[in-house]
Design a protein around this motif. Structure first.
Motif, PDB file in Angstrom:
ATOM      1  N   ALA B  45       1.141  -1.452  -0.628  1.00  0.00           N
ATOM      2  CA  ALA B  45       0.457  -0.064   0.437  1.00  0.00           C
ATOM      3  C   ALA B  45       1.093   0.993  -0.282  1.00  0.00           C
ATOM      4  O   ALA B  45       0.675   2.103  -0.989  1.00  0.00           O
ATOM      5  CB  ALA B  45      -1.301  -0.005   1.471  1.00  0.00           C
ATOM      6  N   SER B  49       1.012   3.590  -3.186  1.00  0.00           N
ATOM      7  CA  SER B  49       0.466   5.310  -3.117  1.00  0.00           C
ATOM      8  C   SER B  49       1.790   6.227  -3.606  1.00  0.00           C
ATOM      9  O   SER B  49       1.231   7.394  -4.221  1.00  0.00           O
ATOM     10  CB  SER B  49      -0.202   5.339  -1.460  1.00  0.00           C
ATOM     11  OG  SER B  49       0.628   4.970  -0.471  1.00  0.00           O
ATOM     12  N   VAL B  59      -3.413  12.255  -3.882  1.00  0.00           N
ATOM     13  CA  VAL B  59      -2.259  11.537  -3.167  1.00  0.00           C
ATOM     14  C   VAL B  59      -3.487  10.780  -2.347  1.00  0.00           C
ATOM     15  O   VAL B  59      -3.788   9.499  -1.566  1.00  0.00           O
ATOM     16  CB  VAL B  59      -2.259  12.533  -1.974  1.00  0.00           C
ATOM     17  CG1 VAL B  59      -1.244  11.742  -0.365  1.00  0.00           C
ATOM     18  CG2 VAL B  59      -0.741  13.077  -2.638  1.00  0.00           C
ATOM     19  N   ASP B  60      -4.924  11.030  -1.319  1.00  0.00           N
ATOM     20  CA  ASP B  60      -5.513  10.753  -1.322  1.00  0.00           C
ATOM     21  C   ASP B  60      -6.173   9.313  -1.601  1.00  0.00           C
ATOM     22  O   ASP B  60      -6.592   8.556  -1.143  1.00  0.00           O
ATOM     23  CB  ASP B  60      -6.940  11.607  -0.398  1.00  0.00           C
ATOM     24  CG  ASP B  60      -6.737  11.946   0.287  1.00  0.00           C
ATOM     25  OD1 ASP B  60      -5.731  11.906   1.099  1.00  0.00           O
ATOM     26  OD2 ASP B  60      -7.607  13.157   1.407  1.00  0.00           O
ATOM     27  N   VAL B  63      -3.360   6.770  -2.061  1.00  0.00           N
ATOM     28  CA  VAL B  63      -3.902   5.745  -0.400  1.00  0.00           C
ATOM     29  C   VAL B  63      -4.828   5.092  -0.641  1.00  0.00           C
ATOM     30  O   VAL B  63      -4.912   3.957  -0.112  1.00  0.00           O
ATOM     31  CB  VAL B  63      -3.133   7.321   0.323  1.00  0.00           C
ATOM     32  CG1 VAL B  63      -3.993   6.350   1.702  1.00  0.00           C
ATOM     33  CG2 VAL B  63      -2.204   7.607   0.808  1.00  0.00           C
ATOM     34  N   TYR B  64      -6.286   5.195  -0.341  1.00  0.00           N
ATOM     35  CA  TYR B  64      -7.355   4.968  -0.731  1.00  0.00           C
ATOM     36  C   TYR B  64      -7.296   3.622  -1.644  1.00  0.00           C
ATOM     37  O   TYR B  64      -7.104   2.164  -0.513  1.00  0.00           O
ATOM     38  CB  TYR B  64      -8.500   5.376  -0.426  1.00  0.00           C
ATOM     39  CG  TYR B  64      -8.885   6.246   0.356  1.00  0.00           C
ATOM     40  CD1 TYR B  64      -8.855   5.626   1.912  1.00  0.00           C
ATOM     41  CD2 TYR B  64      -9.070   7.765   0.539  1.00  0.00           C
ATOM     42  CE1 TYR B  64      -8.884   6.506   2.894  1.00  0.00           C
ATOM     43  CE2 TYR B  64      -9.030   8.519   1.358  1.00  0.00           C
ATOM     44  CZ  TYR B  64      -8.868   8.164   2.318  1.00  0.00           C
ATOM     45  OH  TYR B  64      -9.215   8.945   4.019  1.00  0.00           O
ATOM     46  N   TRP B  67      -4.695   1.026  -0.216  1.00  0.00           N
ATOM     47  CA  TRP B  67      -5.110   0.266   0.537  1.00  0.00           C
ATOM     48  C   TRP B  67      -6.034  -1.098   0.879  1.00  0.00           C
ATOM     49  O   TRP B  67      -5.837  -2.084   1.347  1.00  0.00           O
ATOM     50  CB  TRP B  67      -5.461   1.264   1.947  1.00  0.00           C
ATOM     51  CG  TRP B  67      -4.499   1.864   2.972  1.00  0.00           C
ATOM     52  CD1 TRP B  67      -3.437   2.418   3.228  1.00  0.00           C
ATOM     53  CD2 TRP B  67      -4.048   0.671   4.696  1.00  0.00           C
ATOM     54  NE1 TRP B  67      -3.008   3.236   3.653  1.00  0.00           N
ATOM     55  CE2 TRP B  67      -2.745   1.599   4.295  1.00  0.00           C
ATOM     56  CE3 TRP B  67      -3.621  -0.358   4.248  1.00  0.00           C
ATOM     57  CZ2 TRP B  67      -1.996   1.376   4.954  1.00  0.00           C
ATOM     58  CZ3 TRP B  67      -2.749  -1.014   4.987  1.00  0.00           C
ATOM     59  CH2 TRP B  67      -2.047  -0.221   5.732  1.00  0.00           C
ATOM     60  N   MET B 114     -13.918  -0.848   3.371  1.00  0.00           N
ATOM     61  CA  MET B 114     -13.554   1.153   3.726  1.00  0.00           C
ATOM     62  C   MET B 114     -12.823   2.010   2.966  1.00  0.00           C
ATOM     63  O   MET B 114     -13.168   3.310   2.223  1.00  0.00           O
ATOM     64  CB  MET B 114     -13.113   0.855   5.419  1.00  0.00           C
ATOM     65  CG  MET B 114     -14.550   0.491   6.088  1.00  0.00           C
ATOM     66  SD  MET B 114     -13.822   0.777   7.902  1.00  0.00           S
ATOM     67  CE  MET B 114     -13.508   2.152   8.154  1.00  0.00           C
ATOM     68  N   ALA B 115     -11.582   0.756   2.589  1.00  0.00           N
ATOM     69  CA  ALA B 115     -11.110   2.198   1.231  1.00  0.00           C
ATOM     70  C   ALA B 115     -11.297   2.218   0.727  1.00  0.00           C
ATOM     71  O   ALA B 115     -11.163   3.349  -0.594  1.00  0.00           O
ATOM     72  CB  ALA B 115      -9.553   1.089   2.003  1.00  0.00           C
TER      73      ALA B 115
END
Lengths: 990, 131
Positions: B45, B49, B59-60, B63-64, B67, B114-115
């Motif tokens: 991850a 990312s 970026v967010d 990241v998600y 993950w 969730m990710a």
């Protein structure tokens, strides 16, 4: 040979018609209706008459006929002037004005003089100031050096174009005046003599000619005097003519010059010996025999008569012919009985003339061809909506709109604030404080933006509807909206678009006004599209958008934190948020601008609508021009059926000549367009003018080109080709147009009719033509021949009979009877006494009256001298309040008789009673010591009286030295008193 | 469930000792491998990312996405382990291990979900922001 500065004064409607026809003849030669040394005035008793003639191009005011109205709106002003008690009392007017005239229905003269000669004269007197000013100004104009120089330039150019050597001098400086009009009505008939008197005495014009039309002889002779008692128009015309001729006869007669009231003008008695006219010509619709001007239906045709007068005037106005006609007059003046009275006391000074002409109607042909070409061009400009290339027009509109949109919107929305644009201000503010914003925690960004860059003036607030920036934009926009600037701005904008239309029309993209209308409609569609993109309501503040920044999650992202990217994510989001913030502000600014632009764009549509309506007007004008052109072409191609003018054509018919003339401009449209539309104004602006001006502009452009090609025509050449019969029937009509007993005049009185043949072009050809006409007995062998290069489109035969008296007219007896059959008939006489001007009646009375007035004047002068030189001669009588001076004379039987002398009436009384002039004897005797025959001696020079007295005493052996001294002193005083030093003749009281 | 987890943790010490001594029971080594797979997912991850955000991705979102992918990879890996484990036919496998295994798979699924949800939300927000 030289042209003379000339004023042509047309009096009344006929005068106007004569001058209009005359201008057409001038135009035929010079292509302008008058030369700078010519001036045409018309004195008209009808209101609202204007000078228009579709033959001519747009004229400079100085080239137009100047029409001076002579109307009386309220006769009360006249009543004041003949009221002895009124301050405006005018003795001269009161002396002649028939008071009955003031009872006219309506109490005014605004629609002509109603066939009343006295009314015509009254209109002149009541408007004299304006008329006199117009005449004086016209005189100054025609003799002005600038105008003479301009005429010389024009003539030189003309001679150069005709490859002829110009004569020298080309222009004279002695002015002359022509008075033209009809004696049948009230206006000219009542005014002409007074105007001429004034021109002679006050303006000192050296040459004054009158050409007047009279009633038709056949009309007068054929009338039944009994029926003439009825007030009908024809009887009025006959009576007016005869009354006017009687007046002319009277004023031209040198024996009447001293009759009180004989030489007057509206300024009063003019006191000169010269007759008002140098030469008077009379014409009527019929000549002797059966020759008469009639139209197709057999009625008298006054237009033809006016045309003949105009042609005669025209020939006089151009140098060679004027000299020829002047020679005729000189010949007549030299014959024994010219200007003498005939057996009935009428002066033999009148003349009559007639002419017939062959005319190559160059201008008519050119004008007709020009009209047809004008109509064709108009057709092209009108266009056809069904055939318009809409796609191409749409493309042009789109192209022009795109080319102009930035400029238009830039002009509409001025977003400058304190010298720089609001957009830059926003961007710079964010740029400057970017780092500070980035340094803030993400969670604080939202609130920071609400107050960015300062708490007191945050950008967000400035961009709200009533915020600072919004106000700035609204105010900037308001500047053109308020005041006239908006109109100016829209005008300029519409001007740009019209300019585009014009450009497209000029370069041929749009070929008609219809195309232009479609083009504007397409432009409007583009603007409508733009309006649709503008918000109707003020754009709301987009809070949601800003909140999205806040909702990005801030910096509490554990997922990124776990893998060490939290800071990076936060930085990225803050940068994006700031960028978003900037975008939002700029977007908001654009929304505001669009919101405010909606109004002006709508205005722009309205402006285009107005322009479109103007195009409708233009279309209407073009349609009118086309219709006028076709109408005039029809009128021109219909050759008038003038009995005295034979028209000749190159190709045998006018239609073929016109078609040939039309071909002359084929392929020369760019040249024509350059002439039609001046380079400084576009086509549309040209077409937005008055339709008559547009028509004149278009027609003259074509016409000028065609006339240039037709310039070398030679009527003489075409006349030679005419058959003997045609020549005979035409030129046999060239006789004086008054019914005269020519045999009596020519054989008994011995005055011959004068003949003249005038032509241009080839001189040898003209001589050949004259020989032929002489052989055909159409003219006499000794007739004058005048070669006039300036009239190469004409061949004219002219005949004039001069030294006529009014009773030489065949209508004399009948006309006099008709006038006399209506004794006291209202208005025929321009004097209180109907027979005042009649030399056959009451001349003895007139002479007695004249003598009486002379004696009253004489007595007044002697009384004046006595007041200074021998006041003891007067005695005072009456009471103290009202003393009267009297002179006491011993009468028969030694009885004293006292004569009051103070009032004019007293003096008139003395002249009435004191037939043997004892009063004057007494005064002169007291003055000079002589007692007898003083009255008879008085008209002689005073010096002669004095000498006679001195000789008498010398003969008696008296010492005369002392007496001589006394007399010399008295004579000096008398000289000074009568204001004529050194001239004994004028010293005498008259 | 919590107690079972404690027991596993208690077991882990001796297991690690056993592994180090080469006396590791097969089922325990699978468990260790399972745990190590978490570490590997974490590393994946992080690496993904960084790489994605370096390539310009939000970026967010990167990241998600990383993950979510890592958790899915972990599940695949775990299932692979269980398959291997099952093929050893070890009867002495404690029942608790199955429960824990199932729990971990469930957590993986939840976390991945969730990710992913975060990724979708972040993507939307970002697009809103930069549009």
């Amino acid at each position: 040979m030289a042209l003379r500065p000339t004023i042509f004064i047309g009096i009344g409607t006929t005068g106007l018609e004569m001058l209009r026809a005359f201008r057409r003849f001038v135009y035929e030669t010079y292509e302008i209706p008058q030369l700078p040394i010519f001036k045409q005035l018309v004195i008209e008793t009808r209101e609202g008459i204007i000078d228009t003639d579709s033959w001519f191009p747009v004229l400079h005011p100085s080239e137009r006929i100047e029409i001076v109205p002579a109307v009386i709106r309220n006769l009360n002003a006249v009543r004041d002037r003949i009221d002895r008690q009124h301050q405006n009392y005018d003795q001269a007017l009161a002396d002649w004005l028939p008071e009955d005239l003031l009872n006219i229905q309506g109490n005014q003269f605004v629609n002509g003089a109603s066939n009343i000669r006295a009314a015509g004269r009254l209109c002149l007197w009541m408007n004299w100031r304006e008329i006199d000013q117009a005449i004086e100004s016209a005189l100054n104009t025609v003799i002005a050096k600038d105008n003479r120089d301009a005429t010389v330039d024009l003539l030189l150019k003309f001679y150069e174009q005709h490859n002829m050597a110009p004569p020298y001098p080309l222009v004279d400086d002695r002015p002359m005046v022509y008075l033209v009009g009809s004696l049948c009505g009230g206006t000219c008939s009542g005014m002409a003599v007074d105007i001429a008197n004034n021109l002679r005495a006050v303006q000192r014009v050296p040459s004054i000619y009158g050409i007047f039309s009279t009633v038709d002889a056949q009309t007068a002779i054929g009338m039944n005097p009994d029926n003439a008692r009825q007030t009908n128009e024809r009887a009025n015309h006959v009576a007016n003519t005869w009354a006017a001729l009687t007046e002319l006869d009277f004023v031209l007669n040198s024996q009447t010059k001293d009759v009180p009231g004989a030489r007057v003008s509206p300024v009063g008695e003019i006191g000169i010996d010269d007759a008002p006219f140098d030469y008077v010509q009379l014409v009527s619709p019929s000549a002797s025999g059966t020759i008469r001007f009639v139209d197709g239906t057999g009625y008298v045709d006054l237009d033809q008569l006016n045309n003949m007068v105009a042609l005669s005037l025209f020939m006089e106005a151009i140098g060679e012919v004027h000299d020829g006609k002047e020679a005729i007059r000189t010949d007549y003046r030299q014959i024994a009985r010219f200007n003498q009275n005939n057996e009935r006391g009428h002066v033999q000074q009148l003349s009559s003339f007639g002419l017939a002409a062959v005319l190559y109607p160059r201008t008519r042909i050119a004008a007709a061809a020009a009209c047809l070409q004008t109509a064709k061009l108009c057709e092209r400009w009108i266009g056809d909506a069904a055939r318009a290339n809409r796609n191409a027009i749409s493309a042009y509109a789109e192209e022009d709109w795109n080319a102009n949109i930035a400029r238009i919107e830039g002009k509409l929305i001025v977003d400058s604030h304190r010298g720089r644009s609001i957009r830059d201000e926003i961007r710079n503010a964010i740029q400057d404080q970017r780092n500070q914003l980035l340094a803030l925690p993400f969670a604080e960004l939202w609130s920071a933006m609400q107050t960015f860059p300062t708490i007191s003036r945050p950008l967000v607030r400035r961009l709200e509807l009533n915020g600072e920036y919004s106000t700035v934009i609204a105010n900037n926009l308001a500047t053109p909206f308020t005041a006239d600037l908006m109109e100016v701005f829209l005008g300029e904008l519409a001007g740009t678009i019209l300019g585009a239309v014009d450009q497209r029309l000029t370069n041929g993209d749009l070929t008609s006004v219809t195309d232009a209308q479609i083009y504007i409609e397409q432009l409007k569609n583009h603007i409508r599209g733009r309006i649709a993109a503008c918000p109707v309501d003020p754009p709301p503040v987009n809070i949601q958008l800003l909140r999205s920044i806040q909702n990005l999650g801030g910096d509490s992202n554990v997922w990124a934190a776990v893998i060490g990217l939290k800071d990076r994510a936060t930085e990225q989001k803050k940068a994006a948020a700031i960028a978003r913030f900037e975008c939002y502000l700029l977007d908001r600014l654009e929304s505001l601008k669009l919101f405010y632009m909606r109004g002006p764009l709508k205005e722009l549509i309205q402006a285009l609508d107005r322009r479109k309506r103007e195009l409708d007007e233009v279309l209407k004008v073009v349609q009118e021009v086309r219709n006028d052109a076709l109408e005039l072409a029809d009128e021109l191609r219909t050759v008038p059926n003038w009995m005295n003018v034979g028209f000749v054509f190159r190709t045998g018919s006018i239609d073929k000549d016109i078609a040939a003339a039309e071909n002359m401009v084929t392929g020369r449209m760019p040249e024509v367009m350059a002439r039609i539309v001046p380079s400084n104004i576009g086509l549309l602006r040209f077409l937005r003018d008055d339709s008559s001006a547009v028509f004149a502009g278009m027609k003259s452009a074509f016409q000028a080109l065609i006339l240039n090609e037709l310039r070398t025509d030679d009527a003489t050449k075409l006349t030679v080709d005419l058959g003997n019969e045609a020549l005979g029937s035409l030129f046999s009509r060239a006789v004086p147009y008054e019914d005269l007993d020519l045999r009596r005049i020519q054989e008994v009185r011995g005055t011959r009719m004068v003949e003249m043949t005038i032509g241009g072009g080839n001189e040898a050809l003209l001589e050949r033509l004259v020989r032929r006409m002489s052989e055909l007995r159409l003219i006499r062998g000794d007739a004058r021949v005048v070669h006039s290069p300036l009239a190469d489109h004409l061949v004219v035969v002219y005949r004039e009979q001069g030294a006529l008296a009014i009773d030489d007219l065949a209508m004399a007896n009948k006309a006099a009877a008709i006038l006399a059959s209506r004794p006291g008939q209202f208005g025929h006489a321009t004097h209180r006494k109907e027979d005042f001007y009649d030399v056959e009646r009451g001349m003895a009375e007139k002479e007695r009256q004249h003598d009486r007035v002379r004696r009253i004047d004489c007595l007044s002068e002697w009384l004046l001298a006595a007041e200074v030189l021998c006041p003891e001669i007067f005695m005072l009588t009456g009471d103290r309040r009202n003393p009267r001076r009297v002179i006491v004379i011993k009468g028969k039987g030694g009885i004293d008789r006292s004569y009051p002398v103070d009032q004019p009436a007293d003096r008139a009384e003395i002249v009435n009673e004191d037939s043997d002039s004892k009063v004057i004897d007494r005064i002169v005797g007291t003055l000079f010591g002589i007692r007898e025959n003083a009255d008879r001696a008085q008209p002689e020079p005073l010096q002669a009286i004095a000498n006679a007295e001195i000789n008498r005493r010398r003969n008696k052996g008296e010492n005369v030295a002392a007496l001589e001294k006394i007399l010399e002193k008295k004579l000096q005083i008398l000289d000074a008193m009568f204001d004529a030093p050194g001239d004994a003749n004028e010293t005498a009281p008259s | 469930m919590f107690n079972n987890l404690l027991e596993i943790v208690k077991d882990l010490g001796p297991v690690l000792v056993s592994i180090s001594q080469g006396k590791v029971p097969l089922q325990n080594s699978i468990l260790v491998g399972y745990l190590l797979a978490y570490a590997m997912a974490f590393l994946l991850a992080r690496a993904w990312s960084r790489e994605d955000s370096a390539q310009g991705m939000h970026v967010d979102e990167a990241v998600y996405a990383a993950w979510a992918t890592a958790f899915v990879a972990h599940i695949v890996f775990s299932v692979a382990c269980a398959f291997i484990w099952g093929s050893q036919n070890v009867e002495s496998t404690p029942a608790a291990n199955y429960s824990i295994f199932s729990l971990f798979i469930t957590i993986d699924l939840i976390l991945a979900y969730m990710a992913w949800k975060h990724r979708v939300a972040a993507r939307q927000e970002w697009h809103t922001l930069i549009s």
